[in-house]
Design a protein around this motif. Structure first.
Motif, PDB file in Angstrom:
ATOM      1  N   PRO A   6       0.796  -1.230   0.000  1.00 13.21           N
ATOM      2  CA  PRO A   6       0.000   0.000   0.000  1.00 13.21           C
ATOM      3  C   PRO A   6       0.824   1.273   0.000  1.00 13.21           C
ATOM      4  CG  PRO A   6      -0.164  -1.171   2.113  1.00 13.21           C
ATOM      5  CD  PRO A   6       0.496  -2.090   1.143  1.00 13.21           C
ATOM      6  N   GLU A   7       1.984   1.274   0.652  1.00 12.23           N
ATOM      7  CA  GLU A   7       2.819   2.473   0.632  1.00 12.23           C
ATOM      8  C   GLU A   7       3.316   2.759  -0.781  1.00 12.23           C
ATOM      9  OE1 GLU A   7       4.916   3.188   4.850  1.00 12.23           O
ATOM     10  OE2 GLU A   7       5.679   1.448   3.756  1.00 12.23           O
ATOM     11  N   ARG A   8       3.712   1.714  -1.460  1.00  9.84           N
ATOM     12  CA  ARG A   8       4.194   1.888  -2.834  1.00  9.84           C
ATOM     13  C   ARG A   8       3.052   2.306  -3.761  1.00  9.84           C
ATOM     14  NH1 ARG A   8       8.582   0.778  -5.732  1.00  9.84           N
ATOM     15  NH2 ARG A   8       8.368   0.354  -7.959  1.00  9.84           N
ATOM     16  N   LEU A   9       1.878   1.727  -3.525  1.00 11.70           N
ATOM     17  CA  LEU A   9       0.739   2.001  -4.400  1.00 11.70           C
ATOM     18  C   LEU A   9       0.232   3.430  -4.242  1.00 11.70           C
ATOM     19  CD1 LEU A   9      -1.375   0.926  -6.405  1.00 11.70           C
ATOM     20  CD2 LEU A   9      -2.726   0.178  -4.428  1.00 11.70           C
ATOM     21  N   TRP A  10       0.100   3.893  -2.986  1.00 13.05           N
ATOM     22  CA  TRP A  10      -0.578   5.162  -2.754  1.00 13.05           C
ATOM     23  C   TRP A  10       0.345   6.334  -2.456  1.00 13.05           C
ATOM     24  CZ3 TRP A  10      -4.846   4.381  -4.867  1.00 13.05           C
ATOM     25  CH2 TRP A  10      -5.615   3.239  -4.639  1.00 13.05           C
ATOM     26  N   LEU A  11       1.535   6.058  -1.957  1.00  9.52           N
ATOM     27  CA  LEU A  11       2.396   7.160  -1.526  1.00  9.52           C
ATOM     28  C   LEU A  11       3.519   7.477  -2.508  1.00  9.52           C
ATOM     29  CD1 LEU A  11       2.684   6.382   2.300  1.00  9.52           C
ATOM     30  CD2 LEU A  11       1.046   7.853   1.098  1.00  9.52           C
ATOM     31  N   ARG A  12       3.664   6.652  -3.529  1.00  8.47           N
ATOM     32  CA  ARG A  12       4.686   6.925  -4.532  1.00  8.47           C
ATOM     33  C   ARG A  12       4.017   7.056  -5.898  1.00  8.47           C
ATOM     34  NH1 ARG A  12       8.990   2.156  -2.900  1.00  8.47           N
ATOM     35  NH2 ARG A  12       8.933   2.501  -0.635  1.00  8.47           N
ATOM     36  N   PRO A  13       4.475   7.976  -6.727  1.00  7.34           N
ATOM     37  CA  PRO A  13       3.869   8.123  -8.048  1.00  7.34           C
ATOM     38  C   PRO A  13       4.102   6.876  -8.899  1.00  7.34           C
ATOM     39  CG  PRO A  13       5.897   9.397  -7.895  1.00  7.34           C
ATOM     40  CD  PRO A  13       5.597   8.905  -6.505  1.00  7.34           C
ATOM     41  N   ALA A  14       3.123   6.592  -9.757  1.00  2.00           N
ATOM     42  CA  ALA A  14       3.249   5.435 -10.642  1.00  2.00           C
ATOM     43  C   ALA A  14       4.383   5.670 -11.628  1.00  2.00           C
ATOM     44  CB  ALA A  14       1.939   5.219 -11.407  1.00  2.00           C
ATOM     45  N   GLU A  15       5.263   4.707 -11.730  1.00  3.60           N
ATOM     46  CA  GLU A  15       6.411   4.851 -12.613  1.00  3.60           C
ATOM     47  C   GLU A  15       6.452   3.679 -13.594  1.00  3.60           C
ATOM     48  OE1 GLU A  15       9.844   5.028 -10.207  1.00  3.60           O
ATOM     49  OE2 GLU A  15       9.359   6.981  -9.316  1.00  3.60           O
ATOM     50  N   PRO A  16       6.384   3.954 -14.889  1.00  2.00           N
ATOM     51  CA  PRO A  16       6.483   2.867 -15.866  1.00  2.00           C
ATOM     52  C   PRO A  16       7.891   2.307 -15.911  1.00  2.00           C
ATOM     53  CG  PRO A  16       6.539   4.984 -16.974  1.00  2.00           C
ATOM     54  CD  PRO A  16       6.275   5.278 -15.516  1.00  2.00           C
ATOM     55  N   ARG A  17       8.019   1.146 -16.489  1.00  3.48           N
ATOM     56  CA  ARG A  17       9.340   0.564 -16.658  1.00  3.48           C
ATOM     57  C   ARG A  17      10.158   1.411 -17.622  1.00  3.48           C
ATOM     58  NH1 ARG A  17       6.891  -5.463 -17.350  1.00  3.48           N
ATOM     59  NH2 ARG A  17       6.650  -5.962 -15.135  1.00  3.48           N
ATOM     60  N   ARG A  18      11.474   1.196 -17.586  1.00  3.29           N
ATOM     61  CA  ARG A  18      12.344   1.948 -18.481  1.00  3.29           C
ATOM     62  C   ARG A  18      12.021   1.624 -19.931  1.00  3.29           C
ATOM     63  NH1 ARG A  18      18.213   1.137 -15.456  1.00  3.29           N
ATOM     64  NH2 ARG A  18      17.665   2.273 -13.518  1.00  3.29           N
ATOM     65  N   GLY A  19      12.325   2.590 -20.768  1.00  3.67           N
ATOM     66  CA  GLY A  19      12.073   2.386 -22.188  1.00  3.67           C
ATOM     67  C   GLY A  19      11.211   3.503 -22.733  1.00  3.67           C
ATOM     68  N   LYS A  21       8.315   5.935 -23.570  1.00  3.81           N
ATOM     69  CA  LYS A  21       7.216   6.422 -22.755  1.00  3.81           C
ATOM     70  C   LYS A  21       5.896   5.878 -23.297  1.00  3.81           C
ATOM     71  CE  LYS A  21       5.099  10.648 -20.991  1.00  3.81           C
ATOM     72  NZ  LYS A  21       5.135  12.127 -20.980  1.00  3.81           N
ATOM     73  N   PRO A  22       5.076   5.246 -22.435  1.00  9.23           N
ATOM     74  CA  PRO A  22       3.820   4.667 -22.909  1.00  9.23           C
ATOM     75  C   PRO A  22       2.802   5.745 -23.258  1.00  9.23           C
ATOM     76  CG  PRO A  22       3.962   4.503 -20.537  1.00  9.23           C
ATOM     77  CD  PRO A  22       5.308   5.010 -20.999  1.00  9.23           C
ATOM     78  N   SER A  23       1.826   5.381 -24.059  1.00  6.89           N
ATOM     79  CA  SER A  23       0.796   6.328 -24.488  1.00  6.89           C
ATOM     80  C   SER A  23      -0.410   6.303 -23.557  1.00  6.89           C
ATOM     81  CB  SER A  23       0.341   5.987 -25.911  1.00  6.89           C
ATOM     82  OG  SER A  23      -0.152   4.654 -25.952  1.00  6.89           O
ATOM     83  N   PHE A  24      -0.266   5.702 -22.376  1.00  2.00           N
ATOM     84  CA  PHE A  24      -1.370   5.626 -21.433  1.00  2.00           C
ATOM     85  C   PHE A  24      -0.819   5.875 -20.032  1.00  2.00           C
ATOM     86  CE2 PHE A  24       0.410   1.458 -22.220  1.00  2.00           C
ATOM     87  CZ  PHE A  24       0.667   0.984 -20.937  1.00  2.00           C
ATOM     88  N   SER A  25      -1.702   6.034 -19.069  1.00  2.86           N
ATOM     89  CA  SER A  25      -1.317   6.309 -17.689  1.00  2.86           C
ATOM     90  C   SER A  25      -2.064   5.362 -16.763  1.00  2.86           C
ATOM     91  CB  SER A  25      -1.659   7.759 -17.329  1.00  2.86           C
ATOM     92  OG  SER A  25      -3.071   7.933 -17.379  1.00  2.86           O
ATOM     93  N   ARG A  26      -1.708   5.403 -15.478  1.00  2.00           N
ATOM     94  CA  ARG A  26      -2.422   4.573 -14.514  1.00  2.00           C
ATOM     95  C   ARG A  26      -3.884   4.985 -14.436  1.00  2.00           C
ATOM     96  NH1 ARG A  26      -0.246   3.733  -8.392  1.00  2.00           N
ATOM     97  NH2 ARG A  26      -1.318   5.694  -7.970  1.00  2.00           N
ATOM     98  N   ASP A  27      -4.138   6.299 -14.501  1.00  3.60           N
ATOM     99  CA  ASP A  27      -5.527   6.763 -14.482  1.00  3.60           C
ATOM    100  C   ASP A  27      -6.304   6.234 -15.679  1.00  3.60           C
ATOM    101  OD1 ASP A  27      -5.318   8.112 -12.110  1.00  3.60           O
ATOM    102  OD2 ASP A  27      -5.031  10.089 -13.011  1.00  3.60           O
TER     103      ASP A  27
END
Length: 230
Positions: A6-19, A21-27
């Motif tokens: 939960p700390e990683r999920l809610w307290l840290r911004p979502a970060e995609p893997r390296r490479g 940049k994706p055309s979508f977001s967590r939202d």
């Protein structure tokens, strides 16, 4: 254990893997999952279906949601933005609590998958916590301590979720007029057999309004008016 920390999920911004940049977001992923659940039910939500909705490969989604349980946490929090987190309170905690329960019911009817999701939902996200904060503030005049107010919130949410699940089941599995009439005849026969006097008395009483809003209001009044603050 399934689900993200939960700390990683809610307290840290979502970060995609390296490479690239994706055309979508967590939202965007969460919104796609909510739209699927609203339209087809919770069973329709899979990482593959959500990936298709956002135009992504399945594996790329795991940078944002490690599994379906995490995605469910995100979905619950996303739709909780529809609930009030501020606004004037009357100081009459029972009246305020009833008003919030009606809003919760409307919210769950808009998202019929939500009652089932709440039964297994584990960690409240920021939007859920904002609504919780508002309810706890409404309950302050009750005199309950913090633990008691948390219990009332849990009790109220469980009641609303259970009622909505029953309400949806009744709507989706509506009985034919013939079936309703057959059940009424059966109960009338049983009530006259002399072995069920309490049932006979109950069935002879005037019928209450059966529309969903009135039924929910009566049940809610019994729950909230009967809460013990000792």
């Amino acid at each position: 254990m399934a689900g993200a920390d939960p700390e990683r999920l809610w307290l840290r911004p979502a970060e995609p893997r390296r490479g690239r940049k994706p055309s979508f977001s967590r939202d965007a992923i969460t919104e796609a999952a909510v739209a699927l659940a609203d339209a087809e039910g919770l069973d329709a939500v899979s990482m593959r279906r959500v990936a298709g909705a956002v135009g992504a490969g399945v594996m790329s989604l795991y940078s944002y949601a490690s599994d379906k349980e995490t995605l469910l946490d995100l979905m619950v929090d996303q739709v909780s933005a529809e609930l009030p987190t501020s606004g004037p309170l009357t100081g009459d905690w029972r009246a305020d609590l009833k008003a919030m329960a009606h809003l919760q019911r409307d919210h769950m009817l808009r998202h019929p998958w939500l009652p089932a999701a709440l039964a297994t939902h584990r960690t409240p996200g920021p939007r859920v916590l904002a609504f919780l904060e508002h309810v706890l503030a409404a309950l302050r005049p009750s005199g309950l301590d913090g633990a008691g107010r948390l219990e009332v919130f849990a009790q109220l949410t469980a009641f609303v979720a259970g009622h909505v699940r029953h309400e949806l089941a009744q709507t989706q599995g509506a009985r034919s007029p013939e079936r309703v009439a057959a059940e009424a005849r059966y109960l009338a026969t049983v009530a006259q057999d002399g072995h069920h006097p309490e049932l006979a008395e109950a069935l002879s009483a005037p019928r209450r309004p059966t529309d969903p809003d009135a039924t929910f209001g009566r049940f809610l009044n019994r729950l909230v008016d009967g809460l013990n603050t000792d």
